[in-house]
Design a protein around this motif. Structure first.
Motif, PDB file in Angstrom:
ATOM      1  N   VAL A   1       0.833  -1.205   0.000  1.00  0.00           N
ATOM      2  CA  VAL A   1       0.000   0.000   0.000  1.00  0.00           C
ATOM      3  C   VAL A   1       0.868   1.256   0.000  1.00  0.00           C
ATOM      4  O   VAL A   1       0.606   2.204  -0.752  1.00  0.00           O
ATOM      5  CB  VAL A   1      -0.968  -0.006   1.205  1.00  0.00           C
ATOM      6  CG1 VAL A   1      -1.638   1.348   1.375  1.00  0.00           C
ATOM      7  CG2 VAL A   1      -2.006  -1.098   1.049  1.00  0.00           C
ATOM      8  N   LEU A   2       1.905   1.294   0.816  1.00  0.00           N
ATOM      9  CA  LEU A   2       2.773   2.473   0.865  1.00  0.00           C
ATOM     10  C   LEU A   2       3.482   2.713  -0.466  1.00  0.00           C
ATOM     11  O   LEU A   2       3.571   3.858  -0.928  1.00  0.00           O
ATOM     12  CB  LEU A   2       3.787   2.339   2.000  1.00  0.00           C
ATOM     13  CG  LEU A   2       3.214   2.444   3.414  1.00  0.00           C
ATOM     14  CD1 LEU A   2       4.301   2.189   4.444  1.00  0.00           C
ATOM     15  CD2 LEU A   2       2.560   3.786   3.633  1.00  0.00           C
ATOM     16  N   VAL A   3       3.975   1.645  -1.101  1.00  0.00           N
ATOM     17  CA  VAL A   3       4.629   1.783  -2.407  1.00  0.00           C
ATOM     18  C   VAL A   3       3.635   2.306  -3.443  1.00  0.00           C
ATOM     19  O   VAL A   3       3.952   3.204  -4.230  1.00  0.00           O
ATOM     20  CB  VAL A   3       5.254   0.443  -2.852  1.00  0.00           C
ATOM     21  CG1 VAL A   3       5.669   0.470  -4.320  1.00  0.00           C
ATOM     22  CG2 VAL A   3       6.437   0.098  -1.972  1.00  0.00           C
ATOM     23  N   PHE A   4       2.428   1.786  -3.426  1.00  0.00           N
ATOM     24  CA  PHE A   4       1.402   2.252  -4.365  1.00  0.00           C
ATOM     25  C   PHE A   4       1.086   3.725  -4.146  1.00  0.00           C
ATOM     26  O   PHE A   4       0.991   4.499  -5.111  1.00  0.00           O
ATOM     27  CB  PHE A   4       0.129   1.407  -4.213  1.00  0.00           C
ATOM     28  CG  PHE A   4      -0.988   1.862  -5.095  1.00  0.00           C
ATOM     29  CD1 PHE A   4      -0.992   1.554  -6.443  1.00  0.00           C
ATOM     30  CD2 PHE A   4      -2.037   2.602  -4.575  1.00  0.00           C
ATOM     31  CE1 PHE A   4      -2.023   1.983  -7.266  1.00  0.00           C
ATOM     32  CE2 PHE A   4      -3.072   3.037  -5.383  1.00  0.00           C
ATOM     33  CZ  PHE A   4      -3.063   2.717  -6.735  1.00  0.00           C
ATOM     34  N   VAL A   5       0.928   4.140  -2.900  1.00  0.00           N
ATOM     35  CA  VAL A   5       0.616   5.539  -2.601  1.00  0.00           C
ATOM     36  C   VAL A   5       1.760   6.449  -3.040  1.00  0.00           C
ATOM     37  O   VAL A   5       1.537   7.523  -3.623  1.00  0.00           O
ATOM     38  CB  VAL A   5       0.304   5.719  -1.096  1.00  0.00           C
ATOM     39  CG1 VAL A   5       0.262   7.182  -0.708  1.00  0.00           C
ATOM     40  CG2 VAL A   5      -1.010   5.042  -0.748  1.00  0.00           C
ATOM     41  N   ILE A   6       3.006   6.048  -2.789  1.00  0.00           N
ATOM     42  CA  ILE A   6       4.154   6.855  -3.202  1.00  0.00           C
ATOM     43  C   ILE A   6       4.206   6.967  -4.729  1.00  0.00           C
ATOM     44  O   ILE A   6       4.466   8.054  -5.265  1.00  0.00           O
ATOM     45  CB  ILE A   6       5.456   6.254  -2.630  1.00  0.00           C
ATOM     46  CG1 ILE A   6       5.487   6.472  -1.112  1.00  0.00           C
ATOM     47  CG2 ILE A   6       6.687   6.858  -3.287  1.00  0.00           C
ATOM     48  CD1 ILE A   6       6.577   5.716  -0.387  1.00  0.00           C
ATOM     49  N   MET A   7       3.922   5.867  -5.435  1.00  0.00           N
ATOM     50  CA  MET A   7       3.911   5.918  -6.899  1.00  0.00           C
ATOM     51  C   MET A   7       2.822   6.862  -7.409  1.00  0.00           C
ATOM     52  O   MET A   7       3.060   7.657  -8.330  1.00  0.00           O
ATOM     53  CB  MET A   7       3.700   4.516  -7.484  1.00  0.00           C
ATOM     54  CG  MET A   7       4.908   3.629  -7.385  1.00  0.00           C
ATOM     55  SD  MET A   7       4.671   1.906  -7.930  1.00  0.00           S
ATOM     56  CE  MET A   7       3.446   2.005  -9.172  1.00  0.00           C
ATOM     57  N   MET A   8       1.638   6.810  -6.811  1.00  0.00           N
ATOM     58  CA  MET A   8       0.552   7.694  -7.232  1.00  0.00           C
ATOM     59  C   MET A   8       0.890   9.157  -6.938  1.00  0.00           C
ATOM     60  O   MET A   8       0.578  10.055  -7.734  1.00  0.00           O
ATOM     61  CB  MET A   8      -0.765   7.309  -6.544  1.00  0.00           C
ATOM     62  CG  MET A   8      -1.353   6.001  -7.026  1.00  0.00           C
ATOM     63  SD  MET A   8      -1.814   6.039  -8.752  1.00  0.00           S
ATOM     64  CE  MET A   8      -0.559   5.042  -9.479  1.00  0.00           C
ATOM     65  N   MET A   9       1.545   9.412  -5.800  1.00  0.00           N
ATOM     66  CA  MET A   9       1.973  10.783  -5.480  1.00  0.00           C
ATOM     67  C   MET A   9       2.987  11.276  -6.505  1.00  0.00           C
ATOM     68  O   MET A   9       2.915  12.427  -6.950  1.00  0.00           O
ATOM     69  CB  MET A   9       2.576  10.829  -4.075  1.00  0.00           C
ATOM     70  CG  MET A   9       1.552  10.706  -2.970  1.00  0.00           C
ATOM     71  SD  MET A   9       2.288  10.556  -1.327  1.00  0.00           S
ATOM     72  CE  MET A   9       3.308  11.996  -1.238  1.00  0.00           C
ATOM     73  N   ALA A  10       3.925  10.420  -6.910  1.00  0.00           N
ATOM     74  CA  ALA A  10       4.930  10.808  -7.894  1.00  0.00           C
ATOM     75  C   ALA A  10       4.286  11.102  -9.245  1.00  0.00           C
ATOM     76  O   ALA A  10       4.612  12.112  -9.895  1.00  0.00           O
ATOM     77  CB  ALA A  10       5.981   9.711  -8.032  1.00  0.00           C
TER      78      ALA A  10
END
Length: 93
Positions: free
Chosen positions: A59-68
């Motif tokens: 979940v954290l990796v997905f959120v960071i990718m979406m933020m980027a």
């Protein structure tokens, strides 16, 4: 084919004489709902600690990718608007 599709009739189905299929009262519906909620909660499987850590990382990796992606698109659109309208970004006082 279902029973209603096979019959081809527009008449409503006969009411069942089964007492379980009759309309329940207000409090009986609430009690039925609570029983169904408890039955569903008993089916829930709690994840193990390694599974929970794995899910959290995903979940954290997905959120960071979406933020980027959002940040890159924001900068690109901001740059494009600046080019189209000739703005340098900030207004000068």
């Amino acid at each position: 084919m279902t029973e209603t599709a096979a019959s081809g009739s527009d008449r409503p189905a006969k009411k069942s004489s089964n007492p379980r299929e009759r309309k329940l009262g207000f409090f009986a519906r609430i009690a039925l709902f609570i029983r169904q909620v408890i039955a569903e909660l008993r089916k829930v499987v709690t994840p193990t600690r390694p599974e929970l850590i794995n899910f959290t990382i995903v979940v954290l990796v997905f959120v960071i990718m979406m933020m980027a992606i959002t940040a890159v698109l924001d900068l690109a659109f901001g740059w494009g608007i600046g080019v189209i309208f000739g703005s340098t970004g900030f207004t000068e006082s």
